[in-house]
Structures are given as C-alpha cells and as structure tokens.
Design a protein around this motif. Structure first.
Motif, PDB file in Angstrom:
ATOM      1  N   GLU A   1      85.365  57.197  43.983  1.00 45.12           N
ATOM      2  CA  GLU A   1      84.354  56.631  43.264  1.00 45.12           C
ATOM      3  C   GLU A   1      82.878  56.464  44.193  1.00 45.12           C
ATOM      4  N   ASP A   2      83.130  56.240  45.194  1.00 52.27           N
ATOM      5  CA  ASP A   2      82.156  56.194  46.376  1.00 52.27           C
ATOM      6  C   ASP A   2      81.710  57.759  46.575  1.00 52.27           C
ATOM      7  N   GLN A   3      82.360  58.770  46.357  1.00 49.16           N
ATOM      8  CA  GLN A   3      82.198  60.071  46.467  1.00 49.16           C
ATOM      9  C   GLN A   3      81.226  60.653  45.398  1.00 49.16           C
ATOM     10  N   THR A   4      81.612  60.086  44.283  1.00 51.53           N
ATOM     11  CA  THR A   4      80.718  60.648  42.924  1.00 51.53           C
ATOM     12  C   THR A   4      79.372  59.922  43.048  1.00 51.53           C
ATOM     13  N   ASP A   5      79.371  58.463  43.208  1.00 50.04           N
ATOM     14  CA  ASP A   5      77.897  57.970  43.261  1.00 50.04           C
ATOM     15  C   ASP A   5      77.146  58.608  44.282  1.00 50.04           C
TER      16      ASP A   5
ATOM     17  N   HIS B   1      72.393  62.472  45.264  1.00 50.35           N
ATOM     18  CA  HIS B   1      71.877  63.790  45.910  1.00 50.35           C
ATOM     19  C   HIS B   1      71.783  64.943  45.007  1.00 50.35           C
ATOM     20  N   GLY B   2      71.825  64.809  43.875  1.00 45.55           N
ATOM     21  CA  GLY B   2      71.621  65.780  42.866  1.00 45.55           C
ATOM     22  C   GLY B   2      72.515  66.652  42.308  1.00 45.55           C
ATOM     23  N   PHE B   3      73.969  66.405  42.859  1.00 44.40           N
ATOM     24  CA  PHE B   3      74.803  67.065  42.114  1.00 44.40           C
ATOM     25  C   PHE B   3      75.028  66.844  40.722  1.00 44.40           C
TER      26      PHE B   3
ATOM     27  N   SER C   1      79.452  60.003  53.446  1.00 39.56           N
ATOM     28  CA  SER C   1      78.864  58.498  53.461  1.00 39.56           C
ATOM     29  C   SER C   1      77.528  58.417  54.571  1.00 39.56           C
ATOM     30  N   GLU C   2      76.598  57.644  54.063  1.00 39.98           N
ATOM     31  CA  GLU C   2      75.483  57.545  54.937  1.00 39.98           C
ATOM     32  C   GLU C   2      75.519  57.059  56.092  1.00 39.98           C
ATOM     33  N   ASP C   3      76.469  56.373  56.428  1.00 37.87           N
ATOM     34  CA  ASP C   3      76.347  55.482  57.649  1.00 37.87           C
ATOM     35  C   ASP C   3      76.917  56.600  58.902  1.00 37.87           C
TER      36      ASP C   3
END
Ligand SMILES: [Zn+2]
Length: 328
Positions: free
Chosen positions: A109-113, A118-120, A202-204
């Motif tokens: 789920e995190d991957q999808t968001d 980022h435009g995928f 993930s952004e971190d």
C-alpha cells in the motif's frame, strides 16, 4: 546443476523464468554436520526442483543446512521457508529482517501511494505491482530469523566468513567475506554483467548515497574471487567497483540534463533516461520493468535533492515535480 568452485564450495544456478536476471546463484558451503546455503530463489516449484537437485549433486541435505540470505528480495529469500528445517538457522541482516517482519500488505500500500505521488500512471501501476515477483514468489511462512550485524562471523568447515553490512540495494543487504580464501559472496551488492538495481521506495532514505558508501566500504578488501548473486563469477573486483561508481555518476548527470528542459515528475524523467534493456522504446517496456526503472530514477533524484542540485516545485494534483537548481 551444481559446480564446484573451491573445495567444498559450490554454486547452483537457480533459474528465474521470465526475469532478465536469468538465475539466482545459490552458494553452498559443505560442512561436516551442517552445511550453509547462501541465497535460494523464488518460492515456486521450478526453483525448488532446481535447487534441491543441485544440492543432491553436491551431497548436501537441505534439512541439515543453515541459510544465509544476503537480502530480503524474493529471488534470494523466497524459497528458504520451503527448505529450512526446524533446527535451521536463517541468517538475515537486521534491517531487512525488520522489513520482512512487518506486514506485507502495508508495504505494498505504501508503495502504491508513493508511486502515484511521483507520477506513475494508475493503470500501469496496477499491472506492475500485480506481476511483481516480490509479491508473488516471496516466502510464505514466517521464519525464525537469526539476525546478523556487521562484523559477525559464521564458521563452516574450513571457512570463516565475516558478515559485512552493505546497505544500498536493500537497506539491510549483507555480504560474506572470507579473508584467508580471499573470496567475497556479495549478493546483489556487486554484479558484473548487469548493474544492481538501486531503488528508492520511501522518502526517508537515500539509497544511492548508502550504496556508494557501501562500495567504498568494501573497496580495500583483499578479494581474488567475487561470487555474486546473479550471472558470472569474476575476479577484477576493484575495477568493477570503479565502473559501478562511474555508472551512477553518468546517470546523475543524465537526470540533470533531462531537467534542463523544465520541470518534470519522476515518471516523465524515467521515460527519458538510458536503460540497459532490450526494448526499442519506453512505451514497449513491460510495466514491471518500468517499475524497476522508476525506482532507480527516484533514487538518483533523492541523491541530487540532498546534494542541493534539484528541488521540488509545488505539486500539481498531488503529483510532485522536480526542477534543476542552478549554481548561481
Ligand atoms: Zn536483489
């Protein structure tokens, strides 16, 4: 098929049907009472058959073996739950072990968001993640992992391996170094025929920075033979490390030159980068390959962002856009 590389050390190539990686190299160190198997293959029947028959050729019983998994990806870890006996130790780098223990559905789920931000495109994303081997062929059972850290040693027969943390390809990636034999079992940290995928999910994190630091970390090891997770075994260790560093520098420069055309989201940037894959145009890439390329582009953008060379502009309908930051 198994191949003896050094005394009591074998390689079994476990086929990965349909993957450009072709096969995972599983390394087997034969001990007296127990053996050590490094990396396995996807959790599917044809991989299991190939690995078990290779082990038979080496005279190794998979129920009398311990396992060392270089990293959490399904092509390395997938089969271990089908093989490991009750007493087996399954060595796993601590950071990857933590991710493996978290619930898989949350991860996807995190991957999808993250990808949508980022435009995928949504329809392609569904296809990419639906066919993702990490989702289809990972370990089914929850495993009792023996967590390893930098500097731990594992002895088996005449071999004494030192565990070396090499974050980058995954956050908890681990290699095994045998100083007296000068061999380096390196999973997907260093490959010779292809470049390891460095991906941001993930952004971190800043995985490219971690990866380049991990290349520097192992550069001075005295290595005569490199045993990678895919494709060929090779010797010229330092040369390959230099090439990989150069490869990423070229990619970073490419991203900057793409951004000179104006602000773009990550999916747009990815579609213009050079990818070492046999499709004539970006549109012909299968969604799964677009996904890997996207993650790699993301990792390069994060690196450039932390260096202050690119920045983000206000989001448009929830999608982030990047711009070049000029030196002036
Ligand atoms: Zn991998």
């Amino acid at each position: 098929m198994s191949e003896e590389i050094l005394s009591n050390l074998y390689r079994i190539a476990v086929p990965l049907p349909g993957s450009p990686l072709k096969a995972t190299n599983s390394y087997v160190i034969k001990g007296i009472e127990r053996s050590l198997i490094v990396d396995t293959g996807w959790n599917r029947e044809d991989c299991l058959t190939a690995l078990v028959s290779g082990l038979k050729e080496c005279g190794v019983d998979y129920r009398q073996a311990d396992y060392f998994i270089t990293h959490m990806h399904a092509d390395h870890s997938g089969l271990v739950s089908a093989l490991a006996g009750e007493e087996a130790k399954v060595y796993f780098g601590w950071a990857d072990a933590q991710i493996t223990r978290s619930t898989a559905s949350e991860h996807w789920e995190d991957q999808t968001d993250f990808a949508q931000k980022h435009g995928f495109p949504g329809d392609e994303l569904e296809k990419a993640l639906g066919s993702h081997p990490g989702r289809r062929y990972s370990s089914r059972a929850s495993l009792n992992l023996s967590v390893t850290k930098d500097g731990d040693t594992i002895s088996i027969g005449d071999y004494v391996f030192k565990c070396i943390e090499t974050p980058g390809h995954t956050v908890g990636h681990m290699c095994l170094y045998e100083p007296s034999k000068k061999i380096f079992i390196c999973g997907d940290h260093i490959l010779v025929d292809i470049t390891p995928n460095i991906t941001l999910s993930s952004e971190d994190r800043n995985p490219l920075k971690e990866y380049l630091m991990s290349l520097d970390k192992v550069y001075d090891l005295d290595v005569e033979l490199v045993l990678p997770g895919h494709r060929s075994i090779f010797r010229d260790y330092k040369k390959r490390i230099r090439e990989l560093k150069q490869h990423h520098q070229t990619r970073l420069n490419e991203v900057i030159s793409i951004l000179k055309k104006g602000k773009q989201n990550v999916f747009q940037i990815t579609s213009q980068m050079t990818w070492d894959i046999n499709y004539r145009s970006w549109d012909l890439f299968p969604p799964s390959q677009k996904w890997f390329a996207f993650g790699e582009a993301m990792a390069h953008l994060k690196y450039l962002e932390e260096e202050g060379k690119v920045g983000r502009e206000a989001q448009e309908r929830g999608v982030v856009f990047y711009i070049e930051v000029s030196d002036a």
